[in-house]
Design an enzyme around this catalytic site. Sequence first.
Site, mmCIF file in Angstrom:
data_model
loop_
_atom_site.group_PDB
_atom_site.id
_atom_site.type_symbol
_atom_site.label_atom_id
_atom_site.label_comp_id
_atom_site.label_asym_id
_atom_site.label_seq_id
_atom_site.Cartn_x
_atom_site.Cartn_y
_atom_site.Cartn_z
ATOM 1 N N ASP A 162 0.840 -1.248 -0.009
ATOM 2 C CA ASP A 162 -0.134 0.362 -0.117
ATOM 3 C C ASP A 162 0.846 1.439 -0.149
ATOM 4 O OD1 ASP A 162 -2.126 1.439 0.179
ATOM 5 O OD2 ASP A 162 -2.478 1.776 2.738
ATOM 6 N N ASN A 418 7.160 -7.785 6.836
ATOM 7 C CA ASN A 418 5.721 -6.287 7.149
ATOM 8 C C ASN A 418 4.078 -7.389 6.628
ATOM 9 O OD1 ASN A 418 4.804 -4.404 8.145
ATOM 10 N ND2 ASN A 418 3.306 -4.186 5.778
ATOM 11 N N GLU A 419 3.786 -7.522 8.189
ATOM 12 C CA GLU A 419 1.927 -8.606 7.273
ATOM 13 C C GLU A 419 2.451 -9.756 6.122
ATOM 14 O OE1 GLU A 419 -0.241 -4.573 6.935
ATOM 15 O OE2 GLU A 419 -0.836 -4.405 8.896
ATOM 16 N N ASN A 472 0.866 -5.605 14.142
ATOM 17 C CA ASN A 472 0.370 -4.483 13.691
ATOM 18 C C ASN A 472 -1.582 -3.941 13.799
ATOM 19 O OD1 ASN A 472 2.791 -3.017 12.300
ATOM 20 N ND2 ASN A 472 1.587 -3.784 10.277
ATOM 21 N N TYR A 474 -5.640 -1.868 13.762
ATOM 22 C CA TYR A 474 -5.938 -0.856 12.987
ATOM 23 C C TYR A 474 -7.314 -1.178 13.799
ATOM 24 C CZ TYR A 474 -2.272 -0.022 10.523
ATOM 25 O OH TYR A 474 -1.227 1.005 10.186
ATOM 26 N N TYR A 478 -9.893 0.436 10.633
ATOM 27 C CA TYR A 478 -10.587 -1.183 9.579
ATOM 28 C C TYR A 478 -11.582 -2.439 10.235
ATOM 29 C CZ TYR A 478 -6.453 0.488 6.466
ATOM 30 O OH TYR A 478 -5.681 0.708 5.050
ATOM 31 N N GLU A 511 2.546 -0.589 14.276
ATOM 32 C CA GLU A 511 1.176 0.412 13.541
ATOM 33 C C GLU A 511 0.296 0.464 13.501
ATOM 34 O OE1 GLU A 511 0.737 -0.968 9.725
ATOM 35 O OE2 GLU A 511 2.475 -1.232 9.341
ATOM 36 N N TRP A 556 1.287 5.005 12.758
ATOM 37 C CA TRP A 556 0.896 4.505 11.335
ATOM 38 C C TRP A 556 0.408 5.572 10.761
ATOM 39 C CZ3 TRP A 556 4.433 2.327 7.897
ATOM 40 C CH2 TRP A 556 4.232 2.328 7.062
#
Length: 600
Positions: A162, A418-419, A472, A474, A478, A511, A556
């Site tokens: 992204d 990452n992820e 990470n 959210y 999300y 994040e 982030w």
Amino acid sequence: MLRPQANTHRDLLSLDGMWSFALEPGDIEEQRAWTKPLPPQLQIPVPSSYNDIFIDSHVHNHVGWVYYQRQVPVPRGWSRNRIYLRVDAATHRGRIYVDEHFVTEHIGGYTPFQADITHLVEAGKEFRLTIAVNNELSNETIPPGRIETLPNGTRKQHYQHDFYNYAGLARSVWLYSVPDTFIQDITVNTDVNEDASSGLVKYSVAANRPLPPGAIHISIIDEENNTVVGGQGAQGTLSISSPRLWQPGSAYLYRLRVALVDVGKGQTRDLYMLPVGIRKIEVREAEFLINHKPFYFKGFGKHEDLAIRGKGFDPVSMVHDFQLMHWIGANSFRTAHYPHAEEVLDYADRHGIVVIDETPAVGLNLAMVAGLHGTNVPSTFSPDSINESTREMHAHAIRELVARDKNHPCVVLWAIANEPASSEPGAREYFDPLVTLTRQLDPSRPICYANFMFCTNATDKIADLFDVLCLNRYYGWYKNTGDLQGAEAALEKDLRAWQTAYSDKPIIISEYGADTQAGLHAIQDVPWSEEYQVRFLEMYHGVFDRLDAVVGEHVWSFADFQTSLQVFRVDGNKKGVFTRDRRPKAAAFALRRRWTGMDM
């Protein structure tokens, strides 16, 4: 790989500036455009990404090879030296041509490569240098992607990360000279005893050819230019009494002077000066220790991203970014999601900023991409997707990251992905060899990966392989969008489960953040408003403060950045606490109040 430097035995010539530029619309081997001068119509500055500089959409959207070309004079005084050409980065594949000769090729967009061109050039004369750069991504590259051919024949690059796939020569190009026998590599590891009464500098020096005993002379020089200790030999350990330590926020740098001496004549044949920060890194009982003291990470995930320049390195913007991080109270950042320019790490070394250094292994999660676009969920780890060839390129990226950055005291943690799809079948088989490799390359630093929020502690298959849990998260963006009360409960439940399952591992929230349109205000919890971003962050901080295992918070992100065209992205990702042109949002002031008031 040692960075080139200018000193009494080495010369260095920057090739930054204006280059001729051209697209390759066809097959690079058939066209052989490097064998002749490029048309003069397009010129481009190096370093920079080429995508946003020109108005022509064909350049912006180009998929494939491009050419950079210029004439290069070789200084007359280099006639007795070996001559090297070094490219600090070519995104994502680069080739070097000297006149009509192919010299070398490199795959990997964020690490340097070089070639000995002594046999192709002559001191006191010019040569034509062409660097071809390719931006194509596939399932076997790091980062991965795929190319679609549209009905009109246009090729379109799809990628699984992204941030925008900026391409070109985003970092410097150098011509440099070394003696015929020269210092090729240096590795330094440091240690500090419990009461800091002594520090150890363990070093290893490699030359380009075998050397007789006594050819390597070592000395350590302090910031007042005093020689503190010295020795001889290609390997050894030097002890310093009452050393000045490299500390977060208070950096002290010694210089390791490595001299290659003609044993018979006693004359110095080559010289290299390496900055050294004496410090010790440990992970112990869910704490992250620097010089035997607990360290709490305050800072950001941070992209190299600027308007027009793309990922082109700019020292002015770099210094300003570090000034903003100092103002806000940050002490660290993660090089999301690729190694940043070496100048960035040099600056962090000098100013005591702690760095989590990351490979370009982002997008190893096909389920995440499928979920965003509502398509069927394919297997991430399979012969037709992320496979053994991908893993070998991933290993290559790790080797080059460690080789480039191993001597930087600011780098305290390797982040190797990452992820990724860490809960899917095949994840452990993919990552286990990579963790083993990283430990072999550098036993002195801990290792982490950034965990995707839907890979819970119950489903994750690889977290036990790593030293630090980087999560990470959210909730409130999300998931639980606009519902901060529900998000808080979900976040705390999630983090407590990780803390219980891995009681010996510290947790960094690598994040957390919410997209925010600068200037949008609301009284209620309205996503995209500046007030929502502030309340979102404050909710997370309350949860962090209730958990003993949390040793860091990286928001982030530092600043808004460009992405590919997507319906849920309005001119890029807006999760920055600063806008893309570095204006503070309300969240920046909230973070400054928290971080400057923390005694850690």
